[in-house]
Write a protein that holds these residues in place. Structure first.
Motif, short mmCIF file in Angstrom:
data_model
loop_
_atom_site.label_atom_id
_atom_site.label_comp_id
_atom_site.label_asym_id
_atom_site.label_seq_id
_atom_site.Cartn_x
_atom_site.Cartn_y
_atom_site.Cartn_z
N GLY A 32 11.25 -48.44 -11.78
CA GLY A 32 10.99 -49.85 -12.03
C GLY A 32 12.26 -50.69 -12.07
O GLY A 32 12.32 -51.78 -11.49
N CYS A 33 13.28 -50.19 -12.73
CA CYS A 33 14.55 -50.93 -12.81
C CYS A 33 15.23 -51.00 -11.45
O CYS A 33 15.87 -52.01 -11.13
N ALA A 34 15.12 -49.94 -10.66
CA ALA A 34 15.70 -49.96 -9.32
C ALA A 34 14.98 -50.98 -8.44
O ALA A 34 15.62 -51.72 -7.68
N ALA A 35 13.64 -51.03 -8.54
CA ALA A 35 12.87 -52.02 -7.79
C ALA A 35 13.24 -53.43 -8.24
O ALA A 35 13.32 -54.35 -7.42
N VAL A 62 20.99 -56.21 -13.64
CA VAL A 62 20.22 -55.14 -14.27
C VAL A 62 21.15 -54.17 -15.02
O VAL A 62 20.91 -53.83 -16.18
N VAL A 63 22.23 -53.75 -14.36
CA VAL A 63 23.17 -52.82 -14.99
C VAL A 63 23.86 -53.48 -16.18
O VAL A 63 24.05 -52.85 -17.24
N LEU A 110 17.92 -49.04 -17.16
CA LEU A 110 18.53 -50.29 -16.71
C LEU A 110 19.91 -50.04 -16.11
O LEU A 110 20.30 -50.67 -15.12
N MET A 111 20.66 -49.10 -16.69
CA MET A 111 21.98 -48.76 -16.17
C MET A 111 21.89 -47.76 -15.03
O MET A 111 22.67 -47.82 -14.07
N PHE A 112 20.97 -46.84 -15.10
CA PHE A 112 20.93 -45.69 -14.22
C PHE A 112 20.11 -45.93 -12.95
O PHE A 112 20.47 -45.45 -11.87
N GLY A 113 19.01 -46.70 -13.06
CA GLY A 113 18.12 -46.90 -11.93
C GLY A 113 18.78 -47.48 -10.70
O GLY A 113 18.60 -46.97 -9.58
N PRO A 114 19.59 -48.57 -10.82
CA PRO A 114 20.19 -49.18 -9.63
C PRO A 114 21.38 -48.42 -9.05
O PRO A 114 21.87 -48.77 -7.98
#
Length: 474
Positions: free
Chosen positions: A317-320, A330-331, A371-375
């Motif tokens: 979800g955070c990557a999207a 986001v990060v 939030l930090m890891f997804g993107p």
């Protein structure tokens, strides 16, 4: 040199689906093996391989062997990154998966300290190093084979590789927990803990079946053909064999990253460091800390399993979300929130409530950490040119990944030196790593619009960052 025609760089949707599925399943299997060791190091290995030490010292020693896997990851990133940039992503992914599966299977066969003495922990460390080398080479190839096949929503598709980490944690914790639940404590410590490691050989067969069906990304194939033509011309123009060999060395992916993009590499390390420090704290150190605080081992593992399962949704979800608003916002949000949460985490665990402990794990691992890891998967991909992308992305990611291996060891050592009292220093270290991430993200330009095909043949000028390039209209 002209850009590669679109017809050569547009992968089919079938291959995109295969690439994403292969990356996710392969990542699940790799991290099942790698993180199974993490859980075992917190609750088993201190009793099986370091039984001659007292409880706290054995935990420190166990986390020390755990950390060696992370220390070996940059080596794997460089080794497999070099050949992945030269020979292809797919070949390296097959090799890394095989190496990981065999190393994990051998851990399941390893005699204990009581059986062969100090040779047991030494062999354990050697096998852990092989695991580290394997996972260090796995991540970059898995991310790139998805990201380079994608023509849109790169953050979403690349994130499935990162989502494999908590999925592997769920699988490894579930198998370890299930094995422990069906037998006595004595039987589990005697031989039951080996079962999850021995199952690695079955997962290896499944993973290889899926992975062998994927083709190389067209973006990489175009870059490889162009590089082959350039090397042939360079050999013809060279006035001596020595001159050609030196020119070849200058064209290696590692030399390109270190010579032309050192700033990008350092910023990449800083961007990912806090995510890994948080990961090591929440998935490894907190297990041992919670058990020592009085919680039943099963209660801590249940909370970890739940938070890891929810983290899969959080990462994707955070990557999207980063595809829509950008990687940086986001990060940044995740790093700032995690800096504050680091001072709340341990008081929540010390409350003595299983519900509060579970809430702490869910908040940390399922909401803030994603939030930090997804993107990160897409961000690291977009920072480097195709000819050195595997090496650059892997090296930056794996050096940052040292935070996940060293943080539990450092925190356990601080805990031992203070006699088990006080966590303010630990929380301050977590916050400091988050602050470093904030500064590094602010130093980078937004990479969301970076067109990977625009750097498939023509590498950025010396010192330039692809993330700073103007997004392509393609």
């Amino acid at each position: 040199m002209p850009e590669t025609p679109p017809s050569q760089t547009q992968p089919s949707q079938t291959q995109l689906r295969r690439a994403v599925s292969s990356s996710f399943i392969g990542s699940v299997i790799e991290y099942y093996d790698f993180l199974l060791y993490a859980t075992a190091s917190a609750v088993i290995f201190n009793k099986v391989f370091f039984s001659s030490l007292d409880s706290l010292a054995a935990t420190v020693a166990s986390f020390g062997t755990f950390a060696t896997g992370y220390l070996a990851r940059p080596l794997g990133g460089v080794l497999f990154g070099h050949f992945g940039d030269r020979l292809g992503r797919k070949r390296m992914l097959v090799l890394t998966m095989t190496l990981m599966g065999v190393a994990s299977f051998l851990i399941g066969l390893l005699p204990t300290y009581d059986q062969i003495g100090s040779l047991a922990p030494i062999t354990l460390v050697l096998l852990r190093i092989l695991q580290g080398i394997a996972v260090g080479g796995e991540w970059g190839g898995a991310v790139l084979i998805s990201a380079e096949h994608a023509t849109s929503r790169r953050g979403l598709w690349a994130s499935f590789t990162n989502a494999g980490a908590p999925s592997g944690m769920v699988l490894s914790t579930a198998v370890l927990t299930g094995t422990g639940a069906i037998m006595s404590e004595q039987a589990f410590l005697s031989w039951g803990w080996r079962v999850p490691f021995l199952l690695s050989i079955v997962l290896l067969a499944v993973g290889l079946f899926v992975r062998l069906r994927v083709t190389e990304p067209p973006v990489f194939e175009a870059a490889r053909k162009a590089a082959a033509g350039n090397e042939a011309g360079g050999r013809a123009a060279a006035w001596s064999p020595f001159a050609w060999k030196f020119a070849w060395f200058r064209k290696t992916p590692l030399f390109d990253v270190l010579r032309n993009h050192p700033k990008t590499l350092l910023l990449a390390v800083g961007v990912g460091l806090s995510a890994f420090v948080a990961q090591g704290t929440l998935t490894t150190y907190l297990i041992a800390y919670g058990v020592r605080a009085g919680f039943p081992r099963q209660a801590v593992l249940n909370g970890l399993t739940l938070s890891s399962a929810l983290a899969v949704v959080g990462i994707v979800g955070c990557a999207a979300l980063s595809d829509r608003v950008g990687r940086r916002p986001v990060v940044l949000t995740g790093a700032l929130l995690m800096a504050v949460f680091g001072f709340v985490l341990f008081p929540m665990v010390n409350s003595g409530s299983t519900a509060v402990l579970t809430l702490a794990l869910v908040l940390g691992q399922s909401i803030l950490h994603p939030l930090m890891f997804g993107p990160l998967a897409a961000l690291y991909t977009e920072l480097f040119a195709t000819r050195s992308r595997y090496t650059g992305a892997s090296l930056g990611y794996q050096i940052a990944g040292l935070g996940a291996g060293l943080a539990p060891l450092l925190f356990a050592q601080l805990d031992a030196s203070s006699g088990g009292g006080g966590t303010t220093t630990t929380s301050t270290i977590i916050a400091a790593s988050c602050l470093l991430t904030v500064l590094c993200v602010l130093a980078l330009r937004e990479t969301r619009g970076q067109d990977l095909t625009s750097v498939a043949v023509v590498a950025p000028a010396s010192g330039d960052m692809p993330g700073a390039a103007k997004p392509s209209s393609a």
